[in-house]
Scaffold this active site. Structure first.
Site, PDB file in Angstrom:
ATOM      1  N   TYR A  56       0.856  -1.193   0.000  1.00 43.91           N
ATOM      2  CA  TYR A  56       0.000   0.000   0.000  1.00 43.91           C
ATOM      3  C   TYR A  56       0.894   1.246   0.000  1.00 43.91           C
ATOM      4  O   TYR A  56       1.314   1.749   1.048  1.00 43.91           O
ATOM      5  CB  TYR A  56      -0.911   0.029   1.234  1.00 43.91           C
ATOM      6  CG  TYR A  56      -1.939  -1.087   1.320  1.00 43.91           C
ATOM      7  CD1 TYR A  56      -2.304  -1.843   0.208  1.00 43.91           C
ATOM      8  CD2 TYR A  56      -2.567  -1.382   2.533  1.00 43.91           C
ATOM      9  CE1 TYR A  56      -3.248  -2.863   0.299  1.00 43.91           C
ATOM     10  CE2 TYR A  56      -3.517  -2.392   2.635  1.00 43.91           C
ATOM     11  CZ  TYR A  56      -3.845  -3.131   1.512  1.00 43.91           C
ATOM     12  OH  TYR A  56      -4.781  -4.129   1.623  1.00 43.91           O
ATOM     13  N   SER A 207     -13.097  -4.814   2.174  1.00 40.26           N
ATOM     14  CA  SER A 207     -14.103  -4.093   1.369  1.00 40.26           C
ATOM     15  C   SER A 207     -15.522  -4.430   1.851  1.00 40.26           C
ATOM     16  O   SER A 207     -16.406  -4.751   1.044  1.00 40.26           O
ATOM     17  CB  SER A 207     -13.941  -4.396  -0.128  1.00 40.26           C
ATOM     18  OG  SER A 207     -12.651  -4.052  -0.582  1.00 40.26           O
ATOM     19  N   PRO A 208     -15.775  -4.332   3.177  1.00 38.01           N
ATOM     20  CA  PRO A 208     -17.078  -4.745   3.709  1.00 38.01           C
ATOM     21  C   PRO A 208     -18.219  -3.810   3.323  1.00 38.01           C
ATOM     22  O   PRO A 208     -19.379  -4.171   3.456  1.00 38.01           O
ATOM     23  CB  PRO A 208     -16.851  -4.728   5.228  1.00 38.01           C
ATOM     24  CG  PRO A 208     -15.781  -3.699   5.420  1.00 38.01           C
ATOM     25  CD  PRO A 208     -14.867  -3.829   4.239  1.00 38.01           C
ATOM     26  N   GLY A 212     -17.498   1.408  -0.199  1.00 40.85           N
ATOM     27  CA  GLY A 212     -18.223   2.596   0.268  1.00 40.85           C
ATOM     28  C   GLY A 212     -19.653   2.659  -0.221  1.00 40.85           C
ATOM     29  O   GLY A 212     -20.494   3.314   0.382  1.00 40.85           O
ATOM     30  N   SER A 215     -22.787   2.335   1.979  1.00 41.01           N
ATOM     31  CA  SER A 215     -23.164   3.379   2.933  1.00 41.01           C
ATOM     32  C   SER A 215     -24.358   4.158   2.394  1.00 41.01           C
ATOM     33  O   SER A 215     -24.945   4.963   3.108  1.00 41.01           O
ATOM     34  CB  SER A 215     -21.994   4.352   3.141  1.00 41.01           C
ATOM     35  OG  SER A 215     -21.743   5.040   1.919  1.00 41.01           O
TER      36      SER A 215
HETATM   37  N1  LIG Z   1      -6.586  -8.243   1.314  1.00 41.21           N
HETATM   38  C1  LIG Z   1      -6.845  -7.528   0.259  1.00 41.21           C
HETATM   39  O1  LIG Z   1      -6.554  -7.911  -0.879  1.00 41.21           O
HETATM   40  C2  LIG Z   1      -7.528  -6.205   0.434  1.00 41.21           C
HETATM   41  C3  LIG Z   1      -8.123  -5.552  -0.655  1.00 41.21           C
HETATM   42  C4  LIG Z   1      -8.765  -4.338  -0.448  1.00 41.21           C
HETATM   43  C5  LIG Z   1      -8.806  -3.781   0.822  1.00 41.21           C
HETATM   44  N2  LIG Z   1      -8.198  -4.422   1.867  1.00 41.21           N
HETATM   45  C6  LIG Z   1      -8.237  -3.871   3.235  1.00 41.21           C
HETATM   46  O2  LIG Z   1      -9.591  -3.681   3.597  1.00 41.21           O
HETATM   47  C7  LIG Z   1      -9.802  -2.325   3.998  1.00 41.21           C
HETATM   48  C8  LIG Z   1     -11.193  -1.865   3.624  1.00 41.21           C
HETATM   49  O3  LIG Z   1     -11.497  -2.133   2.274  1.00 41.21           O
HETATM   50  P1  LIG Z   1     -11.761  -1.012   1.177  1.00 41.21           P
HETATM   51  O4  LIG Z   1     -11.174   0.283   1.587  1.00 41.21           O
HETATM   52  O5  LIG Z   1     -11.355  -1.607  -0.120  1.00 41.21           O
HETATM   53  O6  LIG Z   1     -13.353  -0.919   1.115  1.00 41.21           O
HETATM   54  P2  LIG Z   1     -14.504  -0.456   2.121  1.00 41.21           P
HETATM   55  O7  LIG Z   1     -14.033  -0.462   3.503  1.00 41.21           O
HETATM   56  O8  LIG Z   1     -15.680  -1.273   1.740  1.00 41.21           O
HETATM   57  O9  LIG Z   1     -14.805   1.034   1.627  1.00 41.21           O
HETATM   58  C9  LIG Z   1     -13.939   2.101   1.861  1.00 41.21           C
HETATM   59  C10 LIG Z   1     -14.562   3.354   1.266  1.00 41.21           C
HETATM   60  O10 LIG Z   1     -15.804   3.593   1.892  1.00 41.21           O
HETATM   61  C11 LIG Z   1     -15.910   4.929   2.358  1.00 41.21           C
HETATM   62  N3  LIG Z   1     -16.575   4.839   3.654  1.00 41.21           N
HETATM   63  C12 LIG Z   1     -16.189   4.165   4.748  1.00 41.21           C
HETATM   64  N4  LIG Z   1     -17.080   4.291   5.744  1.00 41.21           N
HETATM   65  C13 LIG Z   1     -18.063   5.062   5.267  1.00 41.21           C
HETATM   66  C14 LIG Z   1     -19.275   5.554   5.822  1.00 41.21           C
HETATM   67  N5  LIG Z   1     -19.623   5.262   7.074  1.00 41.21           N
HETATM   68  N6  LIG Z   1     -20.062   6.347   5.044  1.00 41.21           N
HETATM   69  C15 LIG Z   1     -19.718   6.645   3.771  1.00 41.21           C
HETATM   70  N7  LIG Z   1     -18.579   6.191   3.182  1.00 41.21           N
HETATM   71  C16 LIG Z   1     -17.762   5.422   3.933  1.00 41.21           C
HETATM   72  C17 LIG Z   1     -14.485   5.434   2.477  1.00 41.21           C
HETATM   73  O11 LIG Z   1     -14.434   6.802   2.131  1.00 41.21           O
HETATM   74  P3  LIG Z   1     -13.780   7.947   3.077  1.00 41.21           P
HETATM   75  O12 LIG Z   1     -12.342   7.598   3.260  1.00 41.21           O
HETATM   76  O13 LIG Z   1     -14.006   9.171   2.258  1.00 41.21           O
HETATM   77  O14 LIG Z   1     -14.581   7.899   4.343  1.00 41.21           O
HETATM   78  C18 LIG Z   1     -13.753   4.615   1.409  1.00 41.21           C
HETATM   79  O15 LIG Z   1     -13.799   5.294   0.195  1.00 41.21           O
HETATM   80  C19 LIG Z   1      -8.682  -1.547   3.293  1.00 41.21           C
HETATM   81  O16 LIG Z   1      -8.409  -0.328   3.951  1.00 41.21           O
HETATM   82  C20 LIG Z   1      -7.535  -2.523   3.351  1.00 41.21           C
HETATM   83  O17 LIG Z   1      -6.878  -2.409   4.608  1.00 41.21           O
HETATM   84  C21 LIG Z   1      -7.579  -5.625   1.685  1.00 41.21           C
END
Ligand SMILES: NC(=O)c1ccc[n+]([C@@H]2O[C@H](COP(=O)([O-])OP(=O)(O)OC[C@H]3O[C@@H](n4cnc5c(N)ncnc54)[C@H](OP(=O)(O)O)[C@@H]3O)[C@@H](O)[C@H]2O)c1
Length: 326
Positions: A56, A207-208, A212, A215
């Site tokens: 990252y 990516s739960p 985003g 939401s």
């Molecule tokens: N193992 C893997 O291959 C892998 C792949 C992807 C991700 N990950 C990990 O999983 C974590 C989370 O996944 P992700 O970031 O891909 O997806 P996510 O958690 O489903 O979504 C993140 C996005 O949602 C927005 N968000 C979060 N909470 C919100 C809320 N309450 N209201 C409105 N928007 C909201 C955030 O925007 P703002 O920042 O603007 O709030 C961000 O753009 C990552 O940070 C990473 O550590 C792992």
């Protein structure tokens, strides 16, 4: 905040903080001091589980690189003994493509680099980021066993694991958690639940919020113009997708109203109440949303309520989502 156990003994907050977006994939990296402040506020709210990865890395406006592990390490160094830091090895980005490499000598180099960037002497949960088709599960697991013996890591996991690989790896060195994509829009790994229960392996959901969109805070006017913002190309953020997801958003909003919660909280509470070993790690760069997401841990749903939501999700129309289909 309440806490859960992953695997045999890894105590983590029921909601973890995905730190990727501070540096990578969601547009320009967050200014470092602001990112550090935000991570520290998450800790103050009760989060103790922080997710990062070697790969990252993002480019800031002034051309400098933002190494996510570095900022996580700096943010948490004063509370290191109280937190669980998860990081990952075995993947390099080439543009938006992932190149896998889990050769033992590469893992050895990676762990040293991560320890240095994280400013710590051990990693609490070390994931293989992606299965490497050229290296066997047994070979990777035996490196993990050695790293545990050496005290460099205390637990290990596999991201985007499948059943066969997990069983083989676990037989050599017990796996604490898998970290796979999981959300109301992407449920295919539910097929792994029986094996996770049999082997006592936790499920960390990445990516739960389907990046985003679950939401319900975005609409067809939302623009992701930075070239480092992957959402611009994700199917769930295309204009027609909002139309296709109308019923899904209506369902989320009505559940949110029923439980005096927000759609994001419902999306997270649904999975947390489904199985005691599921821990979502939503990513956010904003303190208010991190507080909101953490609040999902307080929402209690019965088995019957979760089953009703599952049933509705089976039937509701939804768009494609990044990473796969419903
Ligand atoms: N193992 C893997 O291959 C892998 C792949 C992807 C991700 N990950 C990990 O999983 C974590 C989370 O996944 P992700 O970031 O891909 O997806 P996510 O958690 O489903 O979504 C993140 C996005 O949602 C927005 N968000 C979060 N909470 C919100 C809320 N309450 N209201 C409105 N928007 C909201 C955030 O925007 P703002 O920042 O603007 O709030 C961000 O753009 C990552 O940070 C990473 O550590 C792992």
């Amino acid at each position: 905040m309440n806490y859960k156990i992953l695997g045999k003994d890894l105590k983590v907050s029921a909601v973890g903080l995905g730190c990727m977006g501070f540096s990578h994939a969601y547009g320009a990296p967050t200014e470092i001091n602001e990112a550090i402040r935000t991570i520290r506020s998450a800790y103050a709210m009760g989060y103790n589980f922080f997710d990062t990865a070697e790969c990252y890395v993002g480019t800031c406006a002034d051309g400098t690189l933002s190494f996510n592990e570095e900022l996580v390490g700096r943010a948490l160094k004063d509370v290191r003994g109280d937190v669980v830091i998860a990081t990952k090895f075995g993947v390099k980005h080439e543009g938006r493509h992932l190149l896998t490499d889990s050769r033992p000598e590469v893992i050895r180099r990676s762990v040293e680099g991560s320890l240095k960037r994280l400013k710590t002497d051990h990693i609490d949960l070390y994931y293989q980021h992606r299965i490497d088709p050229n290296v066997s599960a047994e070979e990777v697991a035996s490196v993990m066993a050695d790293l545990i013996k050496e005290g460099k890591i205390t637990h290990w996991g596999i991201s985007e694991a499948n059943e066969e690989y997990l069983r083989r790896a676990n037989a050599v060195c017990p796996v604490t958690a898998i970290q796979n994509r999981y959300s109301m829009m992407y449920r295919s790994y539910e097929r792994l639940f029986p094996v996770l229960e049999e082997l006592k392996v936790g499920f960390v959901a990445f990516s739960p919020l389907a990046n985003g969109v679950l939401s319900a805070a975005y609409n067809s006017y939302s623009k992701f113009e930075d070239k480092g913002d992957y959402r611009a190309d994700m199917p769930q953020f295309q204009p027609q997708a909002y139309e296709q997801n109308t019923d899904l958003f209506a369902m989320l909003k009505s559940l949110a109203e029923r439980y005096s919660a927000t759609p994001a909280q419902i999306s997270l509470a649904w999975m947390m109440n489904k199985k005691p070993y599921i821990v979502p790690i939503p990513g956010s760069s904003k303190e208010t949303r991190i507080r909101e997401n953490g609040g999902a841990a307080e929402i209690k749903l019965t088995k019957e309520e979760v089953a009703l939501i599952d049933d509705a999700l089976d039937r509701v129309k939804m768009s494609e989502v990044f990473g796969g289909h419903k």
